[in-house]
Scaffold this motif. Structure first.
Motif, PDB file in Angstrom:
ATOM      1  N   LYS A 115      51.209  33.441  15.490  1.00 25.98           N
ATOM      2  CA  LYS A 115      51.489  34.050  16.804  1.00 25.98           C
ATOM      3  C   LYS A 115      52.971  34.383  16.861  1.00 25.98           C
ATOM      4  CE  LYS A 115      50.260  35.024  21.137  1.00 25.98           C
ATOM      5  NZ  LYS A 115      51.498  35.718  21.546  1.00 25.98           N
ATOM      6  N   TYR A 228      46.117  27.937  20.921  1.00 23.34           N
ATOM      7  CA  TYR A 228      45.505  29.275  20.953  1.00 23.34           C
ATOM      8  C   TYR A 228      44.082  29.196  20.418  1.00 23.34           C
ATOM      9  CZ  TYR A 228      50.413  30.622  21.326  1.00 23.34           C
ATOM     10  OH  TYR A 228      51.721  30.718  21.709  1.00 23.34           O
ATOM     11  N   LEU A 238      42.330  35.160  18.504  1.00 23.82           N
ATOM     12  CA  LEU A 238      43.474  35.316  17.613  1.00 23.82           C
ATOM     13  C   LEU A 238      43.001  35.255  16.166  1.00 23.82           C
ATOM     14  CD1 LEU A 238      46.524  35.648  18.193  1.00 23.82           C
ATOM     15  CD2 LEU A 238      46.780  33.217  17.715  1.00 23.82           C
TER      16      LEU A 238
END
Length: 421
Positions: A115, A228, A238
């Motif tokens: 990320k 996440y 993701l």
């Protein structure tokens, strides 16, 4: 000894001939100098660009196969079918475990996700735009993680997803400017506390500005999943990727690729007639595209420099014809004293090659000076291969340009040659 003596005599004759008319020699050399400079400078810059770009892709690892839904390059028809790829499922943690249990030819495996634009804090200090990476066991095998201070994660920390972190060099500099050793200190990511286990050695910026470990923070994959949503296979979450490191040989990688494809198709329940809903990416695909592109640029360099080399070759041929005409009586005298035809031929050929080599070395000197010109993050290096190539091309031009004048000189009748004046 006789051969060495002939070479020495040829060198003396060549040097004396070149010194007798310096201006004419220099003008004749210009074509070869410019041609060699054009060819070798283009090849040097192309080789340097290719090396710098490939070095910038080192973050992808070597001998690694990536299992993901997005291919690195377009299809064979040149179309990148993103409308098909985005529907594919992401690689999941369960698939990673399944492959880990069934693969036989792998030398390391990891599932990881990342990320960007993450913020890392320590006390009143913070740094943004950091790449946060969650990696499972095997991350340090597939990728290079050079720890300068502290240690890498233990297997227990990775499996249980403990809140530990390994930070990049620039992250450590920003968060701990006056703290000394950051190992053991507590940082915050999304308001959760993580203990610093290690600091990665400084890497510096790459030519393409590709991701560097200097601006990254690595945490265990399970700890990343608490921050996440990833690793379930959902196309909307993701992206997670599975990296499988194989043997360095192409044969070993092809075998591993076939094994991975068969196991993953079985795991996803794909029928024989169905297409893969995943892609097996290899960094070599990008390297091949780059190599093909620079091959075209290299050919352009040869074409551009070839015209200058052609002009230089005519210049050398011209000076050799003039040299034969000026030294006709000397050639006749040498022959009357017993000089063989091959000695006369070798003498003028040596002179032509020697002349061309001087021009080639002057061109190489200009290329060498070019390597000292600042070009930002591009490091230009004159390789031994290009030096040998430049000298080889120069010698060939000299040989081709001097063969006809040398043959005419060798075939002169000694009596007529002496009486030519």
């Amino acid at each position: 000894m006789k051969t060495l003596g002939q070479i020495y005599e040829s060198f003396r004759f060549a040097w004396r001939a070149l010194k007798s008319n310096v201006l004419r020699t220099i003008l004749s050399l210009l074509g070869v100098t410019v041609g060699i400079f054009a060819i070798i400078s283009v090849l040097t810059i192309v080789d340097s660009l290719e090396k710098n770009i490939k070095d910038s892709l080192d973050f992808l690892g070597t001998g690694v196969i990536y299992i993901e839904k997005w291919p690195f390059t377009a299809d064979n028809d040149g179309v990148y079918r993103w409308w098909d790829f985005w529907k594919r499922p992401n690689a999941s943690y369960n698939e990673f475990k399944f492959l880990q249990a069934n693969l036989k030819n792998e030398n390391g495996m990891v599932i990881f996700s990342g990320k960007g634009n993450s913020v890392i804090k320590y006390g009143n200090n913070s740094i943004g735009q950091i790449r946060l990476i969650g990696g499972s066991q095997g991350y340090d095998v597939v990728f290079e993680v050079n720890i300068e201070k502290g240690r890498y994660f233990t297997p227990e920390e990775i499996e249980s997803g403990r809140n530990v972190a390994i930070i990049g060099y620039e992250v450590a500099q920003a968060l701990f400017p006056n703290e000394g050793d950051p190992v053991g200190k507590t940082i915050k990511i999304k308001n959760l506390k993580y203990i610093v286990a290690g600091v990665i050695r400084k890497e510096g910026q790459s030519f393409l500005g590709t991701p560097s470990n200097d601006y990254c923070t690595i945490i265990p994959y399970q700890a990343f999943r608490r921050l996440y949503q990833t690793g379930t296979g959902n196309p909307q979450e993701l992206t997670s990727r599975i990296g499988v490191k194989g043997k360095e040989s192409d044969v070993g990688l092809v075998e591993l690729e076939n094994e991975v494809r068969g196991i993953l198709r079985t795991r996803r329940g794909l029928k024989p007639e169905e297409k893969d809903n995943f892609v097996l990416n290899r960094p070599e695909a990008i390297a091949n595209v780059i190599g093909n592109l620079f091959d075209v640029v290299g050919v352009a360099g040869w074409i551009i420099g070839g015209f200058s080399i052609l002009v230089g070759g005519f210049g050398i041929a011209n000076i050799m014809f003039v040299s034969v005409k000026e030294r006709t009586s000397i050639i006749g005298l040498q022959k009357s004293l017993g000089a063989k035809n091959y000695f006369i031929l070798f003498q003028f050929l040596f002179e032509a090659v020697f002349l061309s080599l001087i021009g080639g070395m002057a061109g190489l000197l200009l290329v060498f000076l070019l390597t000292y010109v600042p070009m930002g993050s591009l490091v230009v290096t004159l390789t031994v291969k290009n030096i040998v190539l430049g000298l080889g091309v120069s010698s060939a031009i000299g040989l081709i340009s001097g063969i006809i004048p040398a043959a005419l000189a060798a075939r002169l009748d000694p009596v007529l040659a002496i009486r030519s004046n």
